[in-house]
Write an enzyme that holds these catalytic residues in place. Sequence first.
Site, PDB file in Angstrom:
ATOM      1  N   GLU A 398       0.864  -1.091  -0.028  1.00 27.75           N
ATOM      2  CA  GLU A 398      -0.134  -0.063  -0.185  1.00 27.75           C
ATOM      3  C   GLU A 398       0.902   1.086  -0.096  1.00 27.75           C
ATOM      4  OE1 GLU A 398      -2.460   0.312   3.525  1.00 27.75           O
ATOM      5  OE2 GLU A 398      -3.126  -1.786   3.290  1.00 27.75           O
ATOM      6  N   HIS A 483      -3.688  -7.187  10.415  1.00 30.22           N
ATOM      7  CA  HIS A 483      -4.391  -8.184   9.568  1.00 30.22           C
ATOM      8  C   HIS A 483      -4.275  -9.366  10.220  1.00 30.22           C
ATOM      9  CE1 HIS A 483      -3.648  -5.445   5.951  1.00 30.22           C
ATOM     10  NE2 HIS A 483      -4.591  -4.904   6.721  1.00 30.22           N
ATOM     11  N   ASN A 521      -5.490  -6.762   1.572  1.00 32.35           N
ATOM     12  CA  ASN A 521      -6.290  -6.369   2.611  1.00 32.35           C
ATOM     13  C   ASN A 521      -7.322  -7.415   2.794  1.00 32.35           C
ATOM     14  OD1 ASN A 521      -5.115  -3.898   1.183  1.00 32.35           O
ATOM     15  ND2 ASN A 521      -5.397  -3.191   3.317  1.00 32.35           N
TER      16      ASN A 521
END
Length: 542
Positions: A398, A483, A521
Amino acid sequence: MSEATKRSSRSTDVTRRGFIAGTSSILALGALSRTAAAAPAPAPIADGAHVPVLVIGTGYGGSVAALRLAQAGVDVHMVEMGMSWDTPGSDGKIFANTRTPDVRSYWLRTRTKQPLSNFLGFPLDKDVPRHTGILDAEDFSGITVYQGRGIGGGSLVNGGMAVTPLRQRFGGILPSVDANEMYDVYYPRANAGLGVNHIDPAWFDTTDCYQYARVGRKHAQRSGFPFVFVPNVYDFGYMKQEAAGSVPTSALNAEVLYGNNHGKKSLLKTYLAQAKATGRVAISALHRVTNVTPASGNRYTVTIEQLNTTGGTVATKAVTADRVFFAAGSVGTSKLLVKLRATGALPNLNGEIGKGWGDNGNVMCGRANHLWDPTGTIQSSMPTGGIDNWDAGGAFAEVAPLPTGIETYASFYLSITRNPNRAQFTWNAAANRVDLNWQTAWKQPSIDAAKTIFDKINSKEGTIYRTDLFGVYKIWGDHLTYHPLGGAVLNRATDNHGRLHGHPGLYVIDGALIPGNTTVNPFVTITALAERNIDKIIDTDF
């Protein structure tokens, strides 16, 4: 018409100081009292109550289950360990700004635990009042796991990046799941339910708030890496109005880590709003499940502690449920199930409980750019692009914001990497807790994968890594994950639709089902898998 399509149709019916004061991980302490402006919350679940379905947790999986069960005519009660975020603080806002965290920001900590902990040799963490705040930085051996606390779970605190993994990679994520039904039915359903939308590329190319991402794109492409736009659950139409000055700022006011007051479509605005509207879903906040045991009549007795806002137990309740869905997040669900198996409360759970936990390969880093590559003083806190080097180097990065309010000439990244290491939760009887055996050294594959991108970019651009963000002379943020995944893996700890082995009527429906990595994600995959599983469960078990 396929069975999946039939089910889909049915479901549709039913300066330095300036930087230190401003960076996205930094706080300026100012404890805010909360007011009683909101309407009174419904009465929480009562001691001795009986419910057809109890859902433990209000994140993605639990919210999907509650909505679909309610639409099928089933009454559901959800219990949430965190608060109901519906009452403004003394600043008139429900959520604290990322630049100025306060009493609302951390879950039962007396000192902040900033993801970016340092700047130019200065530590940034400060003392805060102990409070049931929105972000939990839960410490285990070798890793800190960041989790959302409150009705809406992780949807309250994430960056909104709503990524569906590439279809050709799905077999390595959930090998026992039919990719066709996921990509034809359940991923589209999840994206619709979550309110996923896409940025206007022409606006992206011109708006000041994504200058940082355009710099990231330029550097990626100059080194031969593809830059990909990523959908988000933030309302890009609202963000355009923010940039135009016509609505209160939110993404353009550095709101992300401790909640977002306006444009973000968290579960509060999507699945949970629809679930409540059915009239069949009730939610009890500040309620923590501590035990689940079999009861007569093929039911379960659930022991629940009601908490106050300093984490104290003010009541202990015993509730009977016909069925129980574990949706407390990968860590919460795994810890609870490991405890229940080890203590004999649910003795028939199998030996796969607690295994297969991973960090989605998370690792962070920063780069110091040249003066001719400013990243902007106004940065949207919602990332919308990434660098995809998964096939060649095992990393998706990201291009993340540093919304400090000043020019930093810095690029910042959160990488998701192909890391094969998996940890296990185990019961520590002597300490009366669940431990996780993750080792910091297990992050090395993630660092190596991220380096396949950023070593090349630094070499091409003549730039260097920042060494002041995660400690003294420390390049890599290898101490955390945003995550968490696994711990009650699908088709191992459960059957292929989340039913726990050995105890009919118990289900797992959250990220604990996914064995450690999604290549991107994870929350869209968690949502889509929950949609798939609850479809089958309603068809066959209700």
